[in-house]
Motif scaffolding. Structure first.
Motif, PDB file in Angstrom:
ATOM      1  N   GLU A  21      24.867 -49.819  62.072  1.00 35.27           N
ATOM      2  CA  GLU A  21      24.923 -50.846  61.027  1.00 35.27           C
ATOM      3  C   GLU A  21      25.712 -50.383  59.803  1.00 35.27           C
ATOM      4  N   MET A  22      26.088 -49.098  59.805  1.00 37.92           N
ATOM      5  CA  MET A  22      26.779 -48.531  58.652  1.00 37.92           C
ATOM      6  C   MET A  22      28.276 -48.421  58.926  1.00 37.92           C
ATOM      7  N   ILE A  23      29.070 -48.646  57.876  1.00 32.41           N
ATOM      8  CA  ILE A  23      30.524 -48.563  57.976  1.00 32.41           C
ATOM      9  C   ILE A  23      30.976 -47.131  57.709  1.00 32.41           C
ATOM     10  N   LEU A  24      32.001 -46.695  58.435  1.00 29.32           N
ATOM     11  CA  LEU A  24      32.585 -45.373  58.199  1.00 29.32           C
ATOM     12  C   LEU A  24      33.428 -45.443  56.922  1.00 29.32           C
ATOM     13  N   ASP A  25      32.929 -44.843  55.866  1.00 25.34           N
ATOM     14  CA  ASP A  25      33.669 -44.928  54.603  1.00 25.34           C
ATOM     15  C   ASP A  25      33.748 -43.597  53.866  1.00 25.34           C
ATOM     16  N   TYR A  26      33.423 -42.483  54.554  1.00 24.77           N
ATOM     17  CA  TYR A  26      33.535 -41.155  53.946  1.00 24.77           C
ATOM     18  C   TYR A  26      34.183 -40.185  54.934  1.00 24.77           C
ATOM     19  N   TYR A  27      34.733 -39.115  54.359  1.00 32.00           N
ATOM     20  CA  TYR A  27      35.331 -38.067  55.186  1.00 32.00           C
ATOM     21  C   TYR A  27      34.878 -36.716  54.653  1.00 32.00           C
ATOM     22  N   CYS A  28      34.253 -35.906  55.540  1.00 30.03           N
ATOM     23  CA  CYS A  28      33.798 -34.568  55.160  1.00 30.03           C
ATOM     24  C   CYS A  28      34.875 -33.575  55.565  1.00 30.03           C
ATOM     25  N   THR A  29      35.528 -32.986  54.571  1.00 30.35           N
ATOM     26  CA  THR A  29      36.593 -32.027  54.881  1.00 30.35           C
ATOM     27  C   THR A  29      36.032 -30.699  55.368  1.00 30.35           C
ATOM     28  N   ASP A  30      34.768 -30.413  55.011  1.00 30.61           N
ATOM     29  CA  ASP A  30      34.156 -29.171  55.495  1.00 30.61           C
ATOM     30  C   ASP A  30      33.989 -29.210  57.017  1.00 30.61           C
ATOM     31  N   HIS A  31      33.563 -30.364  57.524  1.00 26.57           N
ATOM     32  CA  HIS A  31      33.364 -30.514  58.973  1.00 26.57           C
ATOM     33  C   HIS A  31      34.504 -31.269  59.637  1.00 26.57           C
ATOM     34  N   GLU A  32      35.441 -31.769  58.813  1.00 21.61           N
ATOM     35  CA  GLU A  32      36.584 -32.532  59.319  1.00 21.61           C
ATOM     36  C   GLU A  32      36.126 -33.675  60.209  1.00 21.61           C
ATOM     37  N   ILE A  33      35.281 -34.534  59.641  1.00 19.04           N
ATOM     38  CA  ILE A  33      34.730 -35.650  60.398  1.00 19.04           C
ATOM     39  C   ILE A  33      34.583 -36.857  59.488  1.00 19.04           C
ATOM     40  N   CYS A  36      29.517 -42.025  57.768  1.00 15.19           N
ATOM     41  CA  CYS A  36      29.032 -43.124  56.937  1.00 15.19           C
ATOM     42  C   CYS A  36      28.130 -42.579  55.831  1.00 15.19           C
ATOM     43  N   ARG A  37      27.632 -43.480  54.993  1.00 10.93           N
ATOM     44  CA  ARG A  37      26.782 -43.064  53.873  1.00 10.93           C
ATOM     45  C   ARG A  37      25.496 -42.417  54.379  1.00 10.93           C
ATOM     46  N   ALA A  38      24.951 -42.928  55.482  1.00 13.13           N
ATOM     47  CA  ALA A  38      23.717 -42.350  56.024  1.00 13.13           C
ATOM     48  C   ALA A  38      23.970 -40.934  56.533  1.00 13.13           C
ATOM     49  N   CYS A  39      25.135 -40.708  57.134  1.00 16.85           N
ATOM     50  CA  CYS A  39      25.479 -39.360  57.611  1.00 16.85           C
ATOM     51  C   CYS A  39      25.552 -38.389  56.439  1.00 16.85           C
ATOM     52  N   ILE A  40      26.118 -38.854  55.320  1.00 16.63           N
ATOM     53  CA  ILE A  40      26.233 -38.002  54.140  1.00 16.63           C
ATOM     54  C   ILE A  40      24.848 -37.563  53.681  1.00 16.63           C
ATOM     55  N   SER A  41      23.922 -38.507  53.644  1.00 17.15           N
ATOM     56  CA  SER A  41      22.565 -38.205  53.172  1.00 17.15           C
ATOM     57  C   SER A  41      21.824 -37.286  54.135  1.00 17.15           C
ATOM     58  N   ASN A  42      22.057 -37.459  55.430  1.00 13.09           N
ATOM     59  CA  ASN A  42      21.281 -36.709  56.426  1.00 13.09           C
ATOM     60  C   ASN A  42      21.904 -35.371  56.815  1.00 13.09           C
ATOM     61  N   GLU A  43      23.223 -35.326  56.940  1.00 10.14           N
ATOM     62  CA  GLU A  43      23.851 -34.162  57.550  1.00 10.14           C
ATOM     63  C   GLU A  43      24.862 -33.447  56.659  1.00 10.14           C
ATOM     64  N   HIS A  44      25.281 -34.059  55.586  1.00 10.66           N
ATOM     65  CA  HIS A  44      26.347 -33.454  54.777  1.00 10.66           C
ATOM     66  C   HIS A  44      25.941 -33.313  53.301  1.00 10.66           C
ATOM     67  N   ARG A  45      24.654 -33.175  53.054  1.00  8.82           N
ATOM     68  CA  ARG A  45      24.193 -33.092  51.664  1.00  8.82           C
ATOM     69  C   ARG A  45      24.675 -31.825  50.966  1.00  8.82           C
ATOM     70  N   ILE A  46      24.853 -30.750  51.727  1.00  3.99           N
ATOM     71  CA  ILE A  46      25.269 -29.490  51.085  1.00  3.99           C
ATOM     72  C   ILE A  46      26.776 -29.265  51.193  1.00  3.99           C
ATOM     73  N   CYS A  47      27.484 -30.213  51.800  1.00  5.26           N
ATOM     74  CA  CYS A  47      28.936 -30.060  51.919  1.00  5.26           C
ATOM     75  C   CYS A  47      29.588 -30.253  50.548  1.00  5.26           C
ATOM     76  N   HIS A  48      30.597 -29.447  50.255  1.00  7.96           N
ATOM     77  CA  HIS A  48      31.237 -29.470  48.938  1.00  7.96           C
ATOM     78  C   HIS A  48      32.446 -30.392  48.869  1.00  7.96           C
ATOM     79  N   ASN A  49      32.941 -30.816  49.994  1.00  6.28           N
ATOM     80  CA  ASN A  49      34.163 -31.624  49.990  1.00  6.28           C
ATOM     81  C   ASN A  49      33.979 -32.881  50.832  1.00  6.28           C
TER      82      ASN A  49
END
Length: 248
Positions: A21-33, A36-49
């Protein structure tokens, strides 16, 4: 999936695989992936980029990612076309090889038939020779038998005549002579019996001879060397922008 023009179908996913239900609207340069916003909250909270997708894709047409993907896709197309051409060439080669081997099979068949014909002639000649040899031996023995038989019949006829018409002296002398003649005839008969053999000509066929053991048809496989290959410059989940941005 949407259509552009009349032929090209766009397969770019807008929604997250993990959060449909979430749109892909972010890019994590640390993981190069892309996430979505939910992924950021769950899996990329400590990523710096972690960048907004609009910012990450701003200069995408000038990045090495675009060049690498284009180069890799071009190479894949070239490789697949070469592979397809190679397979088609292999099909044609197999067809040509089949035709060649079919001719070779016919040649082997012709050769075998000639050998069989030659074998037939040799066996027939040998058979005739054996027949002639043993017929000569048997006919020789028949002549000996006939000669003894003629003598015995003549002696018997003479004895019958003397019994009816000869004197007693003549019959007595004849009988005494026949004792010796009979012993001689018996000895001759014993010799003939001793020398006689039952000749028989046999045909021995080797049951375990199999023509398929003379020739075989098999497959020889080798690695194709005419297909261009190279290491893909991009890898799954790789290929972010070359520029560094601060975290949102």
């Amino acid at each position: 999936m949407s259509a552009i023009g009349s032929n090209i179908l766009i397969s770019v996913k807008k929604n997250c695989n993990d959060h449909s239900e979430m749109i892909l609207d972010y890019y994590c340069t640390d993981h190069e992936i892309v996430c979505c916003r939910a992924c950021i909250s769950n899996e990329h909270r400590i990523c710096h980029n972690v960048l907004p997708l609009e910012l990450a894709s701003k200069d995408v047409k000038r990045t090495a990612l675009l060049y690498n993907v284009m180069e890799d896709l071009t190479h894949l197309v070239t490789t697949l076309n070469a592979l397809n051409d190679n397979r088609q060439s292999n099909l044609q080669s197999i067809k040509k090889t089949k035709s060649t081997i079919t001719k070779q099979i016919r040649a082997v068949k012709s050769k075998l038939l000639k050998q069989i014909d030659e074998l037939e002639r040799e066996l027939t000649t040998s058979l005739s020779s054996l027949q002639h040899k043993h017929e000569m031996e048997i006919n020789k023995q028949k002549q000996e038998i006939s000669q003894v038989l003629v003598n015995v019949i003549e002696n018997k006829n003479e004895m019958d005549f003397l019994i009816d018409h000869g004197s007693k002296n003549q019959l007595f002398i004849f009988l005494r002579q026949q004792v010796t003649n009979i012993h001689s005839a018996e000895a001759k008969i014993q010799q003939i019996v001793s020398d006689s053999q039952e000749f028989d000509i046999t045909f021995d066929e080797k049951k375990d001879v199999k023509l398929e053991s003379l020739v075989t048809v098999r497959v020889c496989s080798t690695m194709s060397s005419s297909i261009p290959t190279k290491e893909i410059s991009t890898s799954p989940d790789k290929g972010g922008t070359n520029e560094k941005h601060s975290r949102v």
